[in-house]
Write a protein that holds these residues in place. Structure first.
Motif, PDB file in Angstrom:
ATOM      1  N   GLN A 158       0.822  -1.204   0.000  1.00 30.87           N
ATOM      2  CA  GLN A 158       0.000   0.000   0.000  1.00 30.87           C
ATOM      3  C   GLN A 158       0.858   1.257   0.000  1.00 30.87           C
ATOM      4  O   GLN A 158       0.538   2.245  -0.672  1.00 30.87           O
ATOM      5  CB  GLN A 158      -0.949  -0.006   1.209  1.00 30.87           C
ATOM      6  CG  GLN A 158      -2.025  -1.071   1.141  1.00 30.87           C
ATOM      7  CD  GLN A 158      -2.843  -1.015  -0.145  1.00 30.87           C
ATOM      8  OE1 GLN A 158      -3.227   0.067  -0.606  1.00 30.87           O
ATOM      9  NE2 GLN A 158      -3.119  -2.174  -0.735  1.00 30.87           N
ATOM     10  N   ALA A 159       1.969   1.228   0.730  1.00 30.79           N
ATOM     11  CA  ALA A 159       2.887   2.371   0.735  1.00 30.79           C
ATOM     12  C   ALA A 159       3.502   2.577  -0.650  1.00 30.79           C
ATOM     13  O   ALA A 159       3.686   3.714  -1.103  1.00 30.79           O
ATOM     14  CB  ALA A 159       3.985   2.148   1.773  1.00 30.79           C
ATOM     15  N   TYR A 160       3.792   1.484  -1.333  1.00 30.51           N
ATOM     16  CA  TYR A 160       4.374   1.551  -2.675  1.00 30.51           C
ATOM     17  C   TYR A 160       3.371   2.121  -3.674  1.00 30.51           C
ATOM     18  O   TYR A 160       3.738   2.875  -4.574  1.00 30.51           O
ATOM     19  CB  TYR A 160       4.830   0.152  -3.099  1.00 30.51           C
ATOM     20  CG  TYR A 160       5.935   0.136  -4.120  1.00 30.51           C
ATOM     21  CD1 TYR A 160       7.223   0.577  -3.790  1.00 30.51           C
ATOM     22  CD2 TYR A 160       5.718  -0.328  -5.410  1.00 30.51           C
ATOM     23  CE1 TYR A 160       8.242   0.557  -4.715  1.00 30.51           C
ATOM     24  CE2 TYR A 160       6.743  -0.353  -6.348  1.00 30.51           C
ATOM     25  CZ  TYR A 160       7.999   0.089  -5.990  1.00 30.51           C
ATOM     26  OH  TYR A 160       9.014   0.064  -6.920  1.00 30.51           O
ATOM     27  N   ILE A 161       2.105   1.764  -3.491  1.00 30.08           N
ATOM     28  CA  ILE A 161       1.047   2.303  -4.356  1.00 30.08           C
ATOM     29  C   ILE A 161       0.920   3.813  -4.145  1.00 30.08           C
ATOM     30  O   ILE A 161       0.825   4.579  -5.110  1.00 30.08           O
ATOM     31  CB  ILE A 161      -0.294   1.586  -4.081  1.00 30.08           C
ATOM     32  CG1 ILE A 161      -0.237   0.143  -4.614  1.00 30.08           C
ATOM     33  CG2 ILE A 161      -1.456   2.346  -4.715  1.00 30.08           C
ATOM     34  CD1 ILE A 161      -1.429  -0.708  -4.223  1.00 30.08           C
ATOM     35  N   VAL A 162       0.934   4.240  -2.892  1.00 33.49           N
ATOM     36  CA  VAL A 162       0.848   5.675  -2.581  1.00 33.49           C
ATOM     37  C   VAL A 162       2.043   6.415  -3.199  1.00 33.49           C
ATOM     38  O   VAL A 162       1.888   7.481  -3.806  1.00 33.49           O
ATOM     39  CB  VAL A 162       0.808   5.895  -1.056  1.00 33.49           C
ATOM     40  CG1 VAL A 162       0.984   7.380  -0.719  1.00 33.49           C
ATOM     41  CG2 VAL A 162      -0.512   5.381  -0.483  1.00 33.49           C
ATOM     42  N   GLU A 163       3.230   5.835  -3.050  1.00 32.77           N
ATOM     43  CA  GLU A 163       4.436   6.445  -3.599  1.00 32.77           C
ATOM     44  C   GLU A 163       4.352   6.545  -5.122  1.00 32.77           C
ATOM     45  O   GLU A 163       4.755   7.551  -5.714  1.00 32.77           O
ATOM     46  CB  GLU A 163       5.659   5.621  -3.196  1.00 32.77           C
ATOM     47  CG  GLU A 163       6.977   6.197  -3.677  1.00 32.77           C
ATOM     48  CD  GLU A 163       8.152   5.337  -3.267  1.00 32.77           C
ATOM     49  OE1 GLU A 163       8.510   5.345  -2.070  1.00 32.77           O
ATOM     50  OE2 GLU A 163       8.714   4.641  -4.143  1.00 32.77           O
ATOM     51  N   THR A 164       3.829   5.502  -5.756  1.00 34.15           N
ATOM     52  CA  THR A 164       3.688   5.492  -7.213  1.00 34.15           C
ATOM     53  C   THR A 164       2.771   6.618  -7.670  1.00 34.15           C
ATOM     54  O   THR A 164       3.066   7.338  -8.627  1.00 34.15           O
ATOM     55  CB  THR A 164       3.143   4.129  -7.682  1.00 34.15           C
ATOM     56  OG1 THR A 164       4.070   3.101  -7.311  1.00 34.15           O
ATOM     57  CG2 THR A 164       2.945   4.110  -9.194  1.00 34.15           C
ATOM     58  N   LYS A 165       1.646   6.768  -7.003  1.00 30.39           N
ATOM     59  CA  LYS A 165       0.699   7.821  -7.381  1.00 30.39           C
ATOM     60  C   LYS A 165       1.294   9.214  -7.152  1.00 30.39           C
ATOM     61  O   LYS A 165       1.070  10.133  -7.942  1.00 30.39           O
ATOM     62  CB  LYS A 165      -0.592   7.671  -6.581  1.00 30.39           C
ATOM     63  CG  LYS A 165      -1.426   6.453  -6.967  1.00 30.39           C
ATOM     64  CD  LYS A 165      -2.691   6.380  -6.134  1.00 30.39           C
ATOM     65  CE  LYS A 165      -3.600   5.247  -6.564  1.00 30.39           C
ATOM     66  NZ  LYS A 165      -4.839   5.190  -5.754  1.00 30.39           N
ATOM     67  N   LYS A 166       2.042   9.360  -6.077  1.00 33.45           N
ATOM     68  CA  LYS A 166       2.558  10.674  -5.708  1.00 33.45           C
ATOM     69  C   LYS A 166       3.740  11.108  -6.571  1.00 33.45           C
ATOM     70  O   LYS A 166       3.870  12.299  -6.907  1.00 33.45           O
ATOM     71  CB  LYS A 166       2.978  10.668  -4.236  1.00 33.45           C
ATOM     72  CG  LYS A 166       3.410  12.028  -3.712  1.00 33.45           C
ATOM     73  CD  LYS A 166       3.620  11.998  -2.211  1.00 33.45           C
ATOM     74  CE  LYS A 166       3.965  13.373  -1.669  1.00 33.45           C
ATOM     75  NZ  LYS A 166       4.129  13.360  -0.193  1.00 33.45           N
ATOM     76  N   TYR A 167       4.610  10.159  -6.932  1.00 36.32           N
ATOM     77  CA  TYR A 167       5.850  10.529  -7.610  1.00 36.32           C
ATOM     78  C   TYR A 167       5.970  10.019  -9.049  1.00 36.32           C
ATOM     79  O   TYR A 167       6.535  10.715  -9.899  1.00 36.32           O
ATOM     80  CB  TYR A 167       7.054  10.013  -6.813  1.00 36.32           C
ATOM     81  CG  TYR A 167       7.168  10.603  -5.438  1.00 36.32           C
ATOM     82  CD1 TYR A 167       7.516  11.940  -5.259  1.00 36.32           C
ATOM     83  CD2 TYR A 167       6.919   9.834  -4.299  1.00 36.32           C
ATOM     84  CE1 TYR A 167       7.620  12.494  -3.986  1.00 36.32           C
ATOM     85  CE2 TYR A 167       7.024  10.375  -3.025  1.00 36.32           C
ATOM     86  CZ  TYR A 167       7.374  11.700  -2.875  1.00 36.32           C
ATOM     87  OH  TYR A 167       7.468  12.246  -1.617  1.00 36.32           O
ATOM     88  N   ILE A 168       5.474   8.832  -9.322  1.00 37.44           N
ATOM     89  CA  ILE A 168       5.693   8.240 -10.647  1.00 37.44           C
ATOM     90  C   ILE A 168       4.696   8.768 -11.672  1.00 37.44           C
ATOM     91  O   ILE A 168       5.070   9.048 -12.821  1.00 37.44           O
ATOM     92  CB  ILE A 168       5.654   6.704 -10.579  1.00 37.44           C
ATOM     93  CG1 ILE A 168       6.713   6.197  -9.589  1.00 37.44           C
ATOM     94  CG2 ILE A 168       5.900   6.107 -11.960  1.00 37.44           C
ATOM     95  CD1 ILE A 168       8.142   6.631  -9.886  1.00 37.44           C
ATOM     96  N   TYR A 169       3.431   8.928 -11.291  1.00 36.62           N
ATOM     97  CA  TYR A 169       2.468   9.486 -12.243  1.00 36.62           C
ATOM     98  C   TYR A 169       2.872  10.887 -12.731  1.00 36.62           C
ATOM     99  O   TYR A 169       2.777  11.171 -13.930  1.00 36.62           O
ATOM    100  CB  TYR A 169       1.067   9.489 -11.641  1.00 36.62           C
ATOM    101  CG  TYR A 169       0.392   8.132 -11.642  1.00 36.62           C
ATOM    102  CD1 TYR A 169       0.894   7.067 -12.381  1.00 36.62           C
ATOM    103  CD2 TYR A 169      -0.768   7.906 -10.915  1.00 36.62           C
ATOM    104  CE1 TYR A 169       0.274   5.824 -12.386  1.00 36.62           C
ATOM    105  CE2 TYR A 169      -1.404   6.667 -10.916  1.00 36.62           C
ATOM    106  CZ  TYR A 169      -0.870   5.634 -11.647  1.00 36.62           C
ATOM    107  OH  TYR A 169      -1.492   4.409 -11.660  1.00 36.62           O
ATOM    108  N   PRO A 170       3.334  11.773 -11.838  1.00 33.66           N
ATOM    109  CA  PRO A 170       3.828  13.072 -12.336  1.00 33.66           C
ATOM    110  C   PRO A 170       5.037  12.922 -13.255  1.00 33.66           C
ATOM    111  O   PRO A 170       5.178  13.695 -14.217  1.00 33.66           O
ATOM    112  CB  PRO A 170       4.187  13.824 -11.051  1.00 33.66           C
ATOM    113  CG  PRO A 170       3.312  13.221 -10.007  1.00 33.66           C
ATOM    114  CD  PRO A 170       3.230  11.761 -10.367  1.00 33.66           C
ATOM    115  N   LEU A 171       5.893  11.943 -12.982  1.00 35.68           N
ATOM    116  CA  LEU A 171       7.045  11.702 -13.860  1.00 35.68           C
ATOM    117  C   LEU A 171       6.571  11.229 -15.234  1.00 35.68           C
ATOM    118  O   LEU A 171       7.107  11.659 -16.263  1.00 35.68           O
ATOM    119  CB  LEU A 171       7.985  10.666 -13.235  1.00 35.68           C
ATOM    120  CG  LEU A 171       9.201  10.286 -14.080  1.00 35.68           C
ATOM    121  CD1 LEU A 171      10.118  11.492 -14.287  1.00 35.68           C
ATOM    122  CD2 LEU A 171       9.973   9.138 -13.425  1.00 35.68           C
TER     123      LEU A 171
END
Length: 203
Positions: A158-171
């Protein structure tokens, strides 16, 4: 060094060696040797040889067309975890400066007194300094998301999913805006990441 201990890893190594030789990719040839040497003996969380991960990124990059004739990008994909997980610095890698810069930008480091949030913000800014790092990071996250089910704990997942949404989608959006030539491939990666995340969140 040749891989002898894992059938899948050996197959991927042979494929990449032949592809790199056929396409005269000097940087990738050096990168593959370095990745095999430095990741030797390392395992992923699920227990498989670590080298499968960077080789998978390289093969995925070739399959989607973004690295099929881009020597520097393929080399960064192969080396993307070397300086973060192994006792070697980007300056010690015997590759050209563009590849070294890509590896430097994609290598996560934590400065003294820096919070995790500050580190991640700086890290994502650093990645944007290199086209190769940007593309390699999205492929890296796609593979990690694809392989985390049944391996990560629920809390870590779940933490990895949150991180993905917060940082990877903008990238991903940054790459679409800045490097439109990669739009089709990045769309495919984003679709895969989103599909997996949505499925895991329902569970």
């Amino acid at each position: 060094m040749r891989l002898q201990f894992d059938e899948e890893a050996a197959y991927m190594e042979q494929y990449l060696r032949e592809y790199i030789k056929e396409h005269h990719m000097q940087q990738s040839a050096v990168a593959l040797e370095a990745a095999i040497r430095f990741h030797h003996g390392q395992k992923r969380t699920e227990g498989r040889p670590y080298i499968i991960h960077p080789m998978m990124l390289a093969m995925h990059g070739i399959a989607l067309g973004v690295a099929k004739d881009d020597d520097d990008l393929l080399a960064v994909m192969l080396l993307h975890d070397v300086c973060e997980d192994c006792p070697v610095s980007p300056e010690e890698l015997t590759v050209n400066e563009k590849v070294r810069q890509g590896v430097r930008c994609i290598t996560k480091t934590r400065r003294e007194g820096e919070t995790k949030e500050e580190m991640m913000q700086r890290y994502m800014e650093d990645i944007r300094k290199s086209k190769e790092a940007c593309i390699a990071k999205i492929f890296d996250r796609c593979h990690n998301v694809s392989s985390m089910a049944g391996v990560f704990s629920e809390k870590r997942m779940q933490a990895y999913i949150v991180e993905t949404k917060k940082y990877i989608y903008p990238l991903i959006q940054y790459v679409k805006d800045t490097y439109p030539e990669y739009d089709s491939a990045v769309f495919a990666l984003e679709y895969q990441i989103t599909s997996i995340i949505n499925g895991l969140e329902i569970i």
